[in-house]
Design a protein around this motif. Structure first.
Motif, PDB file in Angstrom:
ATOM      1  N   ALA A 203      66.806 -86.918  45.841  1.00  0.00           N
ATOM      2  CA  ALA A 203      66.034 -85.672  45.912  1.00  0.00           C
ATOM      3  C   ALA A 203      64.799 -85.697  45.018  1.00  0.00           C
ATOM      4  O   ALA A 203      64.015 -84.745  45.024  1.00  0.00           O
ATOM      5  CB  ALA A 203      66.912 -84.483  45.530  1.00  0.00           C
ATOM      6  N   LEU A 204      64.594 -86.777  44.275  1.00  0.00           N
ATOM      7  CA  LEU A 204      63.477 -86.809  43.329  1.00  0.00           C
ATOM      8  C   LEU A 204      62.127 -86.721  44.036  1.00  0.00           C
ATOM      9  O   LEU A 204      61.196 -86.064  43.560  1.00  0.00           O
ATOM     10  CB  LEU A 204      63.549 -88.073  42.474  1.00  0.00           C
ATOM     11  N   GLY A 205      62.001 -87.372  45.175  1.00  0.00           N
ATOM     12  CA  GLY A 205      60.747 -87.317  45.918  1.00  0.00           C
ATOM     13  C   GLY A 205      60.423 -85.918  46.399  1.00  0.00           C
ATOM     14  O   GLY A 205      59.263 -85.491  46.378  1.00  0.00           O
ATOM     15  N   ALA A 206      61.444 -85.186  46.837  1.00  0.00           N
ATOM     16  CA  ALA A 206      61.234 -83.808  47.285  1.00  0.00           C
ATOM     17  C   ALA A 206      60.785 -82.924  46.130  1.00  0.00           C
ATOM     18  O   ALA A 206      59.939 -82.039  46.297  1.00  0.00           O
ATOM     19  CB  ALA A 206      62.521 -83.262  47.901  1.00  0.00           C
ATOM     20  N   ALA A 207      61.343 -83.166  44.943  1.00  0.00           N
ATOM     21  CA  ALA A 207      60.924 -82.412  43.752  1.00  0.00           C
ATOM     22  C   ALA A 207      59.459 -82.689  43.443  1.00  0.00           C
ATOM     23  O   ALA A 207      58.689 -81.771  43.133  1.00  0.00           O
ATOM     24  CB  ALA A 207      61.799 -82.796  42.561  1.00  0.00           C
TER      25      ALA A 207
END
Length: 331
Positions: A203-207
């Motif tokens: 989920a880091l990319g979405a953040a």
């Protein structure tokens, strides 16, 4: 034609071309802004599942000035630009001149599709009528899964491909579920000038995209993106009752990192701490073998089309407003 079928055909052609030159040794994902961040799910998948192929991400501008020396005839370069960002076009030329095979993801045709070997049209994440399986992040992931399957074999390939059919229904349900929650969050944060976005793993990319493209670009708010583990190596010192923190809880192996950060935030944060859990927005509707890899697609769309919009409505700031983009020279 389903997106899985279209991507499979393009990837087969690209891999066949590379096989004549010694095979695929690495995949490089290139873009700018949301087009760059959108590739995070694909890159994360390859890092987790590939035992032979090397995967890396590079911004368009950096690739122009400092392309890695190992970009060669055994490299597949995948580039994304909605309308033909100048730097992404130039990056494609650098890749081409280095002997790499290239695939372009685009919405509007531009010079990008003229200087690349293959092209795939995608649908803008920001449009309500777009299907989630056809946005750039989903297509990037589908490319990664197909490349891995062609080169090494991917044991969950069939399961993963069938999961793309479930993405749009999951997303539509998530919009209904999160809209009232987002309204409350937006009301609570309508006067906030800084919003920390914290996540890890898939989920880091979405953040990152939520911070730089939604909160900073569209709403002109300060928004640091913090890795859930790195939160404890500095950023947690700013945590207090008045701080606005938006914590993503991903599905998958790194979820304990997110949960650890959340426990601390709950101890020392205040009412402006908000949690968006992947399990609550439909990621558990997918089989656990592949669910983590779809975190980016689901989270990014919900964050852009629900949370960013609701905050915009509450602050009475149009998310179409820009101070510099498309107005000032920044070449």
């Amino acid at each position: 034609m389903k997106v899985q079928e279209e991507v499979s055909q393009i990837v087969k052609r690209a891999v066949d071309r590379l096989e004549k030159q010694g095979g695929v040794k690495q995949v490089v994902w290139i873009g700018a802004g949301g087009s760059f961040g959108g590739f995070y799910g694909a890159h994360y998948f390859m890092q987790q599942e590939s035992s032979q192929l090397y995967s890396t991400m590079c911004t368009s501008g950096e690739f122009i000035y400092a392309a890695p020396k190992n970009i060669d005839k055994n490299t597949l370069v995948v580039l994304c630009s909605m309308r033909g960002t100048i730097e992404t076009i130039e990056a494609a030329k650098v890749a081409r001149d280095s002997g790499a095979t290239t695939i372009a993801l685009y919405v509007d045709e531009s010079e990008l599709v003229e200087v690349t070997d293959f092209k795939i049209k995608y649908e803008s994440l920001a449009l309500d009528e777009s299907r989630l399986d056809r946005v750039n992040g989903s297509i990037g992931l589908c490319i990664a899964m197909n490349v891995l399957n062609e080169v090494e074999g991917y044991e969950n390939y069939d399961l993963a491909m069938s999961s793309f059919d479930l993405l749009d229904p999951i997303y539509r349900k998530a919009v209904v579920y999160t809209t009232p929650l987002a309204k409350e969050w937006a009301e609570l944060n309508k006067n906030q000038k800084t919003i920390y976005v914290i996540a890890s793993g898939p989920a880091l990319g979405a953040a990152y995209v939520f911070s730089i493209c939604n909160l900073e670009e569209m709403l002109q708010l300060d928004s640091p993106t913090v890795h859930s583990y790195e939160y404890f190596n500095g950023p947690f010192e700013v945590t207090d009752k008045n701080r606005s923190i938006f914590q993503l809880l991903a599905t998958g192996k790194t979820r304990p990192e997110d949960e650890r950060a959340l426990r601390f935030e709950q101890r020392f944060g205040g009412k402006k701490l908000y949690v968006l859990d992947g399990k609550e927005i439909g990621l558990d509707d997918l089989k656990p073998e592949v669910s983590p890899y779809f975190n980016h697609s689901i989270f990014s769309s919900v964050l852009n089309n629900v949370y960013m919009r609701e905050l915009s409505y509450t602050t009475h700031e149009s998310y179409e407003t820009r101070r510099y983009m498309w107005k000032e020279e920044y070449k």
